[in-house]
Design a protein around this motif. Structure first.
Motif, short mmCIF file in Angstrom:
data_model
loop_
_atom_site.label_atom_id
_atom_site.label_comp_id
_atom_site.label_asym_id
_atom_site.label_seq_id
_atom_site.Cartn_x
_atom_site.Cartn_y
_atom_site.Cartn_z
N ALA A 30 -11.35 29.02 -38.69
CA ALA A 30 -12.35 28.39 -39.55
C ALA A 30 -12.44 29.11 -40.89
CB ALA A 30 -13.71 28.39 -38.86
N VAL A 31 -12.36 30.43 -40.88
CA VAL A 31 -12.37 31.18 -42.14
C VAL A 31 -11.17 30.78 -43.00
CG1 VAL A 31 -12.14 33.48 -43.15
CG2 VAL A 31 -13.65 33.14 -41.20
N ALA A 32 -9.99 30.71 -42.38
CA ALA A 32 -8.79 30.32 -43.13
C ALA A 32 -8.93 28.90 -43.68
CB ALA A 32 -7.57 30.41 -42.22
N TYR A 33 -9.55 28.01 -42.92
CA TYR A 33 -9.72 26.63 -43.37
C TYR A 33 -10.54 26.56 -44.65
CZ TYR A 33 -11.73 21.94 -43.64
OH TYR A 33 -12.16 20.72 -44.09
N LEU A 56 -17.73 27.43 -37.72
CA LEU A 56 -17.55 26.69 -38.97
C LEU A 56 -18.48 27.21 -40.06
CD1 LEU A 56 -17.14 23.15 -37.42
CD2 LEU A 56 -15.39 24.39 -38.68
N ALA A 57 -19.72 27.48 -39.69
CA ALA A 57 -20.66 28.00 -40.68
C ALA A 57 -20.25 29.40 -41.14
CB ALA A 57 -22.07 28.04 -40.09
N ILE A 58 -19.71 30.21 -40.24
CA ILE A 58 -19.24 31.54 -40.60
C ILE A 58 -18.05 31.43 -41.56
CG2 ILE A 58 -18.11 33.60 -39.68
CD1 ILE A 58 -19.82 33.18 -37.14
N GLY A 59 -17.14 30.51 -41.27
CA GLY A 59 -16.00 30.31 -42.16
C GLY A 59 -16.44 29.93 -43.56
N ARG A 60 -17.41 29.02 -43.65
CA ARG A 60 -17.93 28.62 -44.96
C ARG A 60 -18.60 29.79 -45.66
NH1 ARG A 60 -18.01 24.38 -48.86
NH2 ARG A 60 -19.71 24.94 -50.24
N ALA A 61 -19.38 30.59 -44.92
CA ALA A 61 -20.10 31.71 -45.52
C ALA A 61 -19.14 32.76 -46.07
CB ALA A 61 -21.03 32.32 -44.48
N ILE A 62 -18.07 33.06 -45.35
CA ILE A 62 -17.13 34.08 -45.82
C ILE A 62 -16.35 33.57 -47.03
CG2 ILE A 62 -15.01 35.32 -45.20
CD1 ILE A 62 -16.23 35.83 -42.50
N GLY A 66 -6.80 34.91 -34.77
CA GLY A 66 -6.59 33.50 -35.10
C GLY A 66 -7.29 32.54 -34.18
N GLY A 67 -8.40 32.99 -33.53
CA GLY A 67 -9.18 32.08 -32.71
C GLY A 67 -9.98 31.12 -33.58
N LEU A 68 -11.04 30.56 -33.01
CA LEU A 68 -11.80 29.54 -33.72
C LEU A 68 -12.47 30.10 -34.97
CD1 LEU A 68 -12.54 26.61 -33.72
CD2 LEU A 68 -14.44 27.10 -32.18
N VAL A 69 -13.01 31.31 -34.90
CA VAL A 69 -13.66 31.90 -36.07
C VAL A 69 -12.64 32.19 -37.17
CG1 VAL A 69 -15.00 33.86 -36.93
CG2 VAL A 69 -15.57 32.85 -34.72
N GLY A 70 -11.55 32.88 -36.83
CA GLY A 70 -10.54 33.20 -37.82
C GLY A 70 -9.90 31.96 -38.44
N TRP A 120 -11.00 23.63 -27.81
CA TRP A 120 -9.53 23.68 -27.90
C TRP A 120 -9.04 22.67 -28.94
CZ3 TRP A 120 -5.63 26.66 -25.97
CH2 TRP A 120 -4.33 26.14 -26.04
N GLN A 121 -9.58 21.45 -28.87
CA GLN A 121 -9.16 20.42 -29.82
C GLN A 121 -9.60 20.77 -31.25
OE1 GLN A 121 -7.20 17.95 -29.34
NE2 GLN A 121 -7.06 17.91 -27.12
N LEU A 122 -10.80 21.32 -31.39
CA LEU A 122 -11.27 21.70 -32.72
C LEU A 122 -10.38 22.78 -33.31
CD1 LEU A 122 -13.29 21.52 -35.03
CD2 LEU A 122 -14.73 23.17 -33.81
N LEU A 123 -10.05 23.79 -32.51
CA LEU A 123 -9.19 24.87 -32.99
C LEU A 123 -7.85 24.34 -33.47
CD1 LEU A 123 -8.27 27.83 -33.34
CD2 LEU A 123 -7.72 27.85 -30.91
N HIS A 124 -7.22 23.50 -32.66
CA HIS A 124 -5.88 23.04 -33.02
C HIS A 124 -5.91 22.04 -34.17
CE1 HIS A 124 -3.30 25.05 -30.06
NE2 HIS A 124 -4.38 25.07 -29.31
N SER A 125 -6.99 21.30 -34.31
CA SER A 125 -7.13 20.42 -35.48
C SER A 125 -7.29 21.25 -36.75
CB SER A 125 -8.33 19.49 -35.29
OG SER A 125 -8.17 18.67 -34.16
N LEU A 126 -8.11 22.30 -36.69
CA LEU A 126 -8.26 23.20 -37.83
C LEU A 126 -6.93 23.89 -38.16
CD1 LEU A 126 -11.69 24.86 -36.97
CD2 LEU A 126 -11.21 23.59 -39.07
N LYS A 127 -6.23 24.32 -37.14
CA LYS A 127 -4.97 25.03 -37.36
C LYS A 127 -3.93 24.11 -37.99
CE LYS A 127 -1.66 28.03 -34.99
NZ LYS A 127 -1.30 28.70 -33.70
#
Length: 504
Positions: free
Chosen positions: A101-104, A464-470, A95-99, A243-250
């Protein structure tokens, strides 16, 4: 009189049966303040975890009642929903930044089509790579896809408040500093740097070449001995707060009904399925679920259709659990991702470079950037292959700073001769040992296991790009925005690595 005696005997028998039933249903731990309680706690730790199977597994009425009634007999109030779902559509492992972002992208752009569960063992992100990084974002890479991914992130961050604001909460703030990156080149690297800048500009990046004279005029605090030219990103490059980007996405994900679960994946579950292969119809293993250890002492089975490996430095560990590289035809190679420890140092220099200082990369591999407005800077470098540090802990090697980082800094920026080391920390890269590039897409053998690993220090700017690609792979079965097929696992099978030369 006989009637009263008979009634009392019946009541006594009923109480006895009730007490016996209560003891059977209740496994309350004795008071830990007593010695017997301590021993009982230790014994419970050694016992095998109670297992709650995944959805679709038959259970007797007795087992269901035991599971449901235990908390009540302990005097506990529990939610109806289990801490780990028995079934979901998509399991994101990490559930870090990549995970996150994928969920987002899976939930934000699919109108609630997918039930998404994120499983994270480090719920406070104390060892998360993105949280311990320098937070840089640059378009200056040597492979077009890497340039495009970072440019996608820059475009997203231009409107992140619109994307990530949540009703009833303060607008997010990721503190994007647009000072750019500056790569310095000695005479023998100028031609290569020029070719890279030309490729980056064709991708749309705002990168420019600066001569030695131009560098001296723009950055008078630089010592340009041994430097012939440099490349500077003039737009979309700099650094931000991951940190802020992760928690905003979450926070946004939670409003989109993404389920975040604290637990550790301990193994995958498989079923034998008929599969069409080049050799005809064969029985092959298919991943159908994961088993997760929860902090409540239970082990939960969770079935799903897709499993996305976003475990960062521990992606190789997850892949081994999924029997990647087990030896079957088409499954001979392991995921070539392992953790590598890197150090980040904070120094204070009141007379250091000015506020327009870019994120500077020296030919030695040493980097630095400003940190705030009080004369602080963060810096670091990657060690050589022969001197890779031990990954068993996050202890910092201060000799690496004094022997390697500081001499290069003081040589390139003379003002740093008067600097003081204030603090330091260590973090992990999810390092692709073959070509230091992203591994994305489905595994050729386990088609419902998708990789998002191996960024080798670039996860913050590529997440973010990885999340969009998946999301595009899952929803459309093909890439729509950036074609990342060259980064698929197949390149290892075909012995065609795609090496990135701009690793910092």
């Amino acid at each position: 009189m006989n009637h009263c005696i008979r009634t009392r005997l019946l009541l006594k028998r009923f109480r006895s049966q009730l007490n016996r039933l209560t003891r059977q249903l209740c496994d309350k731990v004795p008071d830990s303040r007593s010695s017997d309680g301590v021993n009982q706690i230790e014994n419970n730790k050694q016992e095998e975890r109670e297992y709650i199977p995944a959805g679709g597994k038959a259970r007797s009425v007795k087992d269901v009642m035991m599971e449901e009634l235990k908390p009540a007999f302990k005097g506990q109030i529990t939610s109806i929903e289990a801490p780990i779902p028995r079934h979901t559509d998509v399991v994101i492992l990490g559930g870090g930044l990549v995970g996150t972002a994928v969920a987002y992208f899976l939930t934000q752009h699919s109108s609630g089509m997918y039930d998404v569960t994120v499983i994270e063992r480090d719920y406070a992100y104390t060892r998360a790579s993105s949280m311990l990084s320098a937070g840089g974002i640059r378009h200056q890479f040597t492979i077009p896809e890497n340039v495009q991914m970072s440019m996608f992130t820059s475009e997203f961050l231009k409107q992140y408040k619109e994307h990530l604001s949540v009703y009833g909460q303060d607008p997010p703030e990721v503190c994007f500093h647009h000072q750019g990156y500056l790569f310095l080149a000695p005479p023998d690297r100028v031609e290569f740097l020029e070719s890279c800048v030309d490729m980056q500009r064709k991708c749309g990046a705002k990168t420019v070449m600066l001569s030695k004279t131009q560098l001296a005029e723009k950055y008078p605090w630089l010592n340009l001995d041994g430097i012939e030219a440099g490349s500077l990103g003039t737009s979309g490059e700099g650094w931000f707060d991951p940190w802020q980007l992760l928690h905003s996405l979450k926070a946004k994900n939670i409003t989109n009904n993404v389920r975040y679960c604290e637990g550790e994946v301990v193994n995958f579950t498989f079923e034998e399925k008929e599969s069409a292969t080049s050799d005809g119809i064969q029985m092959r293993k298919k991943i159908v679920g994961v088993d997760v250890d929860h902090k409540n002492g239970k082990r939960y089975g969770c079935g799903a259709s897709f499993f996305i490996n976003c475990a960062g430095p521990w992606a190789g560990e997850i892949a081994r659990m999924a029997e990647i590289g087990a030896g079957e035809k088409g499954n001979e190679l392991p995921l070539p991702v392992e953790p590598r420890k890197r150090y980040v140092y904070t120094i204070h220099c009141p007379d250091g470079p000015t506020l327009d200082t870019p994120f500077l990369i020296d030919p030695s591999g040493v980097y630095f950037r400003r940190e705030g407005l009080g004369g602080h800077y963060i810096c670091g470098a990657s060690p050589t292959e022969e001197n890779e540090p031990n990954i068993n802990d996050l202890c910092v090697d201060y000799e690496f700073f004094s022997d390697y980082v500081w001499p290069s800094l003081a040589n390139r920026v003379p003002a740093f001769n008067n600097s003081k080391l204030k603090s330091a920390w260590a973090g992990y890269y999810d390092y692709n040992v073959i070509d230091q590039n992203l591994v994305i897409g489905p595994h050729p053998y386990h088609r419902n296991l998708v990789f998002a690993n191996g960024m080798s220090g670039h996860g913050v700017q590529q997440a973010l790009a990885i999340g969009r690609a998946i999301y595009e792979l899952v929803f459309y079965s093909e890439y729509q925005t950036i074609d990342l097929s060259r980064f698929h696992f197949d390149r290892f099978i075909n012995d065609s690595p795609l090496r990135e030369h701009a690793i910092v």
